[in-house]
Design a protein around this motif. Sequence first.
Motif, PDB file in Angstrom:
ATOM      1  N   ALA A   1       0.829  -1.208   0.000  1.00  0.00           N
ATOM      2  CA  ALA A   1       0.000   0.000   0.000  1.00  0.00           C
ATOM      3  C   ALA A   1       0.862   1.255   0.000  1.00  0.00           C
ATOM      4  CB  ALA A   1      -0.924  -0.005   1.215  1.00  0.00           C
ATOM      5  N   ILE A   2       1.925   1.253   0.774  1.00  0.00           N
ATOM      6  CA  ILE A   2       2.824   2.409   0.835  1.00  0.00           C
ATOM      7  C   ILE A   2       3.544   2.591  -0.497  1.00  0.00           C
ATOM      8  CG2 ILE A   2       4.945   3.240   1.935  1.00  0.00           C
ATOM      9  CD1 ILE A   2       3.784   1.846   4.549  1.00  0.00           C
ATOM     10  N   GLY A   3       3.943   1.499  -1.112  1.00  0.00           N
ATOM     11  CA  GLY A   3       4.559   1.597  -2.432  1.00  0.00           C
ATOM     12  C   GLY A   3       3.627   2.177  -3.465  1.00  0.00           C
ATOM     13  N   ALA A   4       2.342   1.809  -3.388  1.00  0.00           N
ATOM     14  CA  ALA A   4       1.366   2.360  -4.334  1.00  0.00           C
ATOM     15  C   ALA A   4       1.194   3.861  -4.166  1.00  0.00           C
ATOM     16  CB  ALA A   4       0.019   1.656  -4.149  1.00  0.00           C
ATOM     17  N   LEU A   5       1.463   4.368  -2.973  1.00  0.00           N
ATOM     18  CA  LEU A   5       1.409   5.816  -2.724  1.00  0.00           C
ATOM     19  C   LEU A   5       2.684   6.522  -3.178  1.00  0.00           C
ATOM     20  CD1 LEU A   5      -0.020   5.699   0.916  1.00  0.00           C
ATOM     21  CD2 LEU A   5      -1.272   6.426  -1.125  1.00  0.00           C
ATOM     22  N   GLY A   6       3.707   5.759  -3.514  1.00  0.00           N
ATOM     23  CA  GLY A   6       5.011   6.346  -3.806  1.00  0.00           C
ATOM     24  C   GLY A   6       5.802   6.636  -2.550  1.00  0.00           C
ATOM     25  N   GLY A   7       5.438   5.975  -1.450  1.00  0.00           N
ATOM     26  CA  GLY A   7       6.054   6.243  -0.164  1.00  0.00           C
ATOM     27  C   GLY A   7       7.166   5.282   0.192  1.00  0.00           C
ATOM     28  N   GLN A   8       7.638   5.421   1.415  1.00  0.00           N
ATOM     29  CA  GLN A   8       8.766   4.657   1.933  1.00  0.00           C
ATOM     30  C   GLN A   8       8.354   4.025   3.261  1.00  0.00           C
ATOM     31  OE1 GLN A   8      13.480   5.373   3.019  1.00  0.00           O
ATOM     32  NE2 GLN A   8      12.138   7.133   3.100  1.00  0.00           N
ATOM     33  N   ILE A   9       8.790   2.794   3.498  1.00  0.00           N
ATOM     34  CA  ILE A   9       8.569   2.146   4.777  1.00  0.00           C
ATOM     35  C   ILE A   9       9.905   1.983   5.486  1.00  0.00           C
ATOM     36  CG2 ILE A   9       8.684  -0.228   3.852  1.00  0.00           C
ATOM     37  CD1 ILE A   9       6.338  -0.845   5.889  1.00  0.00           C
ATOM     38  N   ILE A  10       9.918   2.297   6.773  1.00  0.00           N
ATOM     39  CA  ILE A  10      11.134   2.196   7.575  1.00  0.00           C
ATOM     40  C   ILE A  10      10.841   1.199   8.698  1.00  0.00           C
ATOM     41  CG2 ILE A  10      11.808   4.524   6.930  1.00  0.00           C
ATOM     42  CD1 ILE A  10      11.020   5.473   9.721  1.00  0.00           C
ATOM     43  N   VAL A  11      11.789   0.305   8.985  1.00  0.00           N
ATOM     44  CA  VAL A  11      11.424  -0.910   9.700  1.00  0.00           C
ATOM     45  C   VAL A  11      12.347  -1.194  10.885  1.00  0.00           C
ATOM     46  CG1 VAL A  11      10.792  -3.325   9.425  1.00  0.00           C
ATOM     47  CG2 VAL A  11      10.770  -1.828   7.423  1.00  0.00           C
ATOM     48  N   HIS A  12      11.703  -1.403  12.052  1.00  0.00           N
ATOM     49  CA  HIS A  12      12.390  -2.024  13.191  1.00  0.00           C
ATOM     50  C   HIS A  12      12.350  -3.527  12.941  1.00  0.00           C
ATOM     51  CE1 HIS A  12      13.355  -2.283  17.672  1.00  0.00           C
ATOM     52  NE2 HIS A  12      13.244  -3.543  17.261  1.00  0.00           N
TER      53      HIS A  12
END
Length: 447
Positions: free
Chosen positions: A182-193
């Motif tokens: 979903a975040i990729g479809a927004l053009g966004g970035q995910i940051i992960v613990h």
Amino acid sequence: MSGNEFDLVLRAGRAVTPEGERAVTVGVRDGRIAAVEDAGAALEGARTVDVAEDEVLLPGLVDSHVHVNEPGRTEWEGFASATRAAAAGGVTTIVDMPLNSVPPTTTAEGLRVKREVAEGQVAVDVGFWGGAVPENSAPGATGELAALHERGVFGFKAFLSPSGVDEFGHLTPDLYRSATAAIGALGGQIIVHAEDPTLLDSAPQAHGADYAGFLASRPDEAEHEAIRLVIETARRTGTRSHILHLSTATALPMIERARADGVPLTVETCPHYLTIAAEEVPAGNTSFKCCPPIRGAANRDALWRALAEGTIDCIVSDHSPSTPDLKTDDFGSAWGGVAGLQVGFPAVWSEAAERGHSLADVVAWMSSGPAKVAGLPAKGALAVGRDADFAVVAPEASTTIDARTLQHKNPVSAYDGRTLKGVVRATYLRGDRIDLDKPAGRLLDRP
């Protein structure tokens, strides 16, 4: 400007620019760097600053991993105290993490509340991460992710294991894949613990004052396997993915292969992983407790090699403070987090210089690197067109850290009593020297 070409002119015998270290004359106009000329250039300004011979002009540092905690746990840290600490440490921009505040930044309303309480009390520029939690990450339930993205968050943080606070739940592998898509479809970035909860649960549980017992409770394998999930998901979805606070060197070969394959992956580590070794942690001193943990000296050496080789993109504080009562002498029950926002630069520079690295290397890791990862094109370099954010540092001067004198709200620091090299003598935001009593920072949206 009364006939002056610039609002401010700085003359420095040493400055770190994208071209390397050199003598410069810098002209600032309307808060931006308008000229970077060689030493002796005849620039005229309404104000002129001559950087002292023992000082170096750096671009303002960027810390994209700070837990401010306000509102809700403001007694742990707040926007006023955190941003004063940042400014005192040469940091001119921070990006606030979405948890430890109440409400967390997992909804548009949570972001509104966060911005409302921050307004008018920040000494440096502040951006915000959103949060990906079970409530907003399931297929068909990602509307709040879209709403947060629209309102300018810089990306979305997710935990793959329990976060330590009930209001910010962790994602199962399936929910993580859903959120990432979903975040990729927004053009966004995910940051992960990235720690695997199953492996954490099967490890011996920490208790008491023994640091070795705590270290065994957060094994390398837990971090390694969670990073494998991040890489596989990024490979499949194409979503920009960032590994937070890498502490284990065991994952480095896997990260190198993924990046060589073109997987959109970036990686950070933290000053405490680079400057402290597990063998040095005193019994019962839980100011050193963080998750993932500070590991052994050989592991620390491998992280430094990965920085030098470019496998790790940046160094950020993961400033995660608490009140002193939560830092008991029991590594099992004490709050996990290192408070290091103000002392990140001298901690890293002291160790980097010993290992033969330059100030230009430190700027790449602590200014331009995190600015690129977070998506802050106006920050991170002493170059024309960038914001006129500067740190004036005396690299050979030293200071002994006294946690009681730091700008952090609570006098808890793993660096207490350590003598570090590199003193920040002045910090500038958009061409004005920061006055800690007159907050003039701005709240930033994703460009």
